[in-house]
Design an enzyme around this catalytic site. Sequence first.
Site, PDB file in Angstrom:
ATOM      1  N   ASP A 126       5.551  82.742  50.879  1.00  0.00           N
ATOM      2  CA  ASP A 126       6.908  82.285  51.215  1.00  0.00           C
ATOM      3  C   ASP A 126       7.589  83.259  52.172  1.00  0.00           C
ATOM      4  O   ASP A 126       7.005  84.275  52.578  1.00  0.00           O
ATOM      5  CB  ASP A 126       7.690  82.109  49.895  1.00  0.00           C
ATOM      6  CG  ASP A 126       8.516  80.840  49.896  1.00  0.00           C
ATOM      7  OD1 ASP A 126       8.967  80.427  50.973  1.00  0.00           O
ATOM      8  OD2 ASP A 126       8.726  80.280  48.801  1.00  0.00           O
ATOM      9  N   TRP A 161       8.988  77.452  56.547  1.00  0.00           N
ATOM     10  CA  TRP A 161       9.966  76.364  56.705  1.00  0.00           C
ATOM     11  C   TRP A 161      10.215  75.982  58.169  1.00  0.00           C
ATOM     12  O   TRP A 161      11.316  75.543  58.521  1.00  0.00           O
ATOM     13  CB  TRP A 161      11.299  76.730  56.041  1.00  0.00           C
ATOM     14  CG  TRP A 161      11.184  77.505  54.783  1.00  0.00           C
ATOM     15  CD1 TRP A 161      10.464  77.131  53.680  1.00  0.00           C
ATOM     16  CD2 TRP A 161      11.770  78.776  54.469  1.00  0.00           C
ATOM     17  NE1 TRP A 161      10.590  78.083  52.700  1.00  0.00           N
ATOM     18  CE2 TRP A 161      11.386  79.107  53.159  1.00  0.00           C
ATOM     19  CE3 TRP A 161      12.602  79.653  55.172  1.00  0.00           C
ATOM     20  CZ2 TRP A 161      11.789  80.282  52.542  1.00  0.00           C
ATOM     21  CZ3 TRP A 161      13.004  80.824  54.563  1.00  0.00           C
ATOM     22  CH2 TRP A 161      12.600  81.134  53.268  1.00  0.00           C
ATOM     23  N   GLY A 162       9.222  76.197  59.024  1.00  0.00           N
ATOM     24  CA  GLY A 162       9.378  75.774  60.422  1.00  0.00           C
ATOM     25  C   GLY A 162      10.150  76.751  61.285  1.00  0.00           C
ATOM     26  O   GLY A 162      10.460  76.444  62.436  1.00  0.00           O
ATOM     27  N   GLU A 164      11.112  80.083  63.634  1.00  0.00           N
ATOM     28  CA  GLU A 164      10.486  80.808  64.755  1.00  0.00           C
ATOM     29  C   GLU A 164       9.412  79.957  65.449  1.00  0.00           C
ATOM     30  O   GLU A 164       8.384  80.489  65.874  1.00  0.00           O
ATOM     31  CB  GLU A 164       9.860  82.131  64.272  1.00  0.00           C
ATOM     32  CG  GLU A 164      10.870  83.097  63.686  1.00  0.00           C
ATOM     33  CD  GLU A 164      10.235  84.396  63.184  1.00  0.00           C
ATOM     34  OE1 GLU A 164       9.101  84.720  63.579  1.00  0.00           O
ATOM     35  OE2 GLU A 164      10.894  85.073  62.385  1.00  0.00           O
ATOM     36  N   ASP A 183      12.853  72.707  51.996  1.00  0.00           N
ATOM     37  CA  ASP A 183      12.208  72.107  50.821  1.00  0.00           C
ATOM     38  C   ASP A 183      12.459  70.604  50.674  1.00  0.00           C
ATOM     39  O   ASP A 183      13.551  70.110  50.933  1.00  0.00           O
ATOM     40  CB  ASP A 183      12.699  72.794  49.544  1.00  0.00           C
ATOM     41  CG  ASP A 183      12.234  74.226  49.469  1.00  0.00           C
ATOM     42  OD1 ASP A 183      11.643  74.722  50.448  1.00  0.00           O
ATOM     43  OD2 ASP A 183      12.482  74.852  48.422  1.00  0.00           O
TER      44      ASP A 183
HETATM   45  C1  GLA Z   1      10.916  78.218  48.639  1.00  0.00           C
HETATM   46  C2  GLA Z   1       9.741  77.310  49.000  1.00  0.00           C
HETATM   47  C3  GLA Z   1       9.478  76.326  47.868  1.00  0.00           C
HETATM   48  C4  GLA Z   1       9.213  77.078  46.574  1.00  0.00           C
HETATM   49  C5  GLA Z   1      10.375  78.013  46.264  1.00  0.00           C
HETATM   50  C6  GLA Z   1      10.085  78.927  45.099  1.00  0.00           C
HETATM   51  O1  GLA Z   1      12.109  77.504  48.585  1.00  0.00           O
HETATM   52  O2  GLA Z   1       9.999  76.619  50.200  1.00  0.00           O
HETATM   53  O3  GLA Z   1       8.382  75.488  48.184  1.00  0.00           O
HETATM   54  O4  GLA Z   1       8.025  77.820  46.706  1.00  0.00           O
HETATM   55  O5  GLA Z   1      10.692  78.837  47.378  1.00  0.00           O
HETATM   56  O6  GLA Z   1      11.147  79.790  44.832  1.00  0.00           O
END
Ligand code: GLA
Length: 377
Positions: A126, A161-162, A164, A183
């Site tokens: 993450d 999460w896309g 950079e 998410d």
């Molecule tokens: C981020 C990730 C999720 C999950 C949570 C866990 O938000 O994008 O997919 O792994 O952390 O805390």
Amino acid sequence: MFKQTPPMGWNSWNTFGKDINEQVIRETADAMVDRGFLAAGYEYIVIDDCWSLRERDKDGHIVADPEKFPSGMKALADYVHSKGLKFGMYSCDGPKTCAGYPGSFDHEFTDAHDFAEIGIDYLKYDNCYRPSYMPARVLYNRMSMALKSTGRDILFSACNWGEENVENWIRSTGAGLYRSTSDIYDSLGSFSEILFSQLEKMGSVGPGCFNDLDMLICGMHGKGNVAEGEHQGCTKEQYALHFALWAFMASPLMLGCDVRTVDDETVKMLTNPELIKINQDIEARPPFVMHSYPGHVMLLRHLANDEYAFGLFVFSDWERELVTEFAETGLSPSCGYGFHFKDIITGEDIGIVTDDVYMKNIPPFSYKIWRGKIEKA
Ligand code: GLA
């Protein structure tokens, strides 16, 4: 690990959030086998955030929470392996994970070797609490190299999460899949927003590195960890649309529902061999976008052996009439060739289509997928 086709498995986050423990994981492993998920191709069981104690031990190692995992992670990995499944865990490129547990920043090699000793086959990594002076690019590359230094074949799942413009550099870090959006939540609005944000960003997808559109919400019906605010579940049709889209987009297919209790109809949908066959096509090409409107999308996939799949995905809540203009694929109506398609769900022979196809009575939130080759018209 280099995977030719999108990874498939299950991840604990959508349903369980922080409420994970070894019993849940063991029962999930059992259900993955007993309910036919493994046979359909879903091979990874991935434990997401919240598996450890809040602090490292005095020697700098992350310690599994003994209340949640009294037998330890190695025993759990062994159990998962004994079922013929692969085992995945989670960490983060910052000093803390998103939920505030220890992250791997500046401990990458220690953690990678600890994970390898446990016997993981997959690491989700993450992006929370990353120091602002460190580009994600560098930290993903660092962890990827740390994992490789263990000598164990571990699939590296990057989750930034896309940010950079991840699609431009992630393949160069050795990652096998990358999260490209924030998410997913349990709603039509959430999965369609993810889809539309990625339609034009699939260009770097191919064997070895896949755009992870996030864990599936199919079968959750507003229960679990990703139902909040307006995100209170989908209808069965909407979940079917979601699954068909993720399959067609060559996204990794990571189940997010409680596979122990999900209903048989959902199991059947999630193990549909025709959809999985398209998802797992050996050439793993991204879709060609014929057109996309807020109410519907038409896509074409080039498949192996000179086959094609055409997909129509409908997001509107009323019955539609639509025209499929195959000229949008570049196939000129006068070239003398057309697509000879069969409907993959009904088996109906659509015949050879060269031009506009009028389609009536298209139900709300539905999809059609046709598959075939180009033939002389
Ligand atoms: C981020 C990730 C999720 C999950 C949570 C866990 O938000 O994008 O997919 O792994 O952390 O805390």
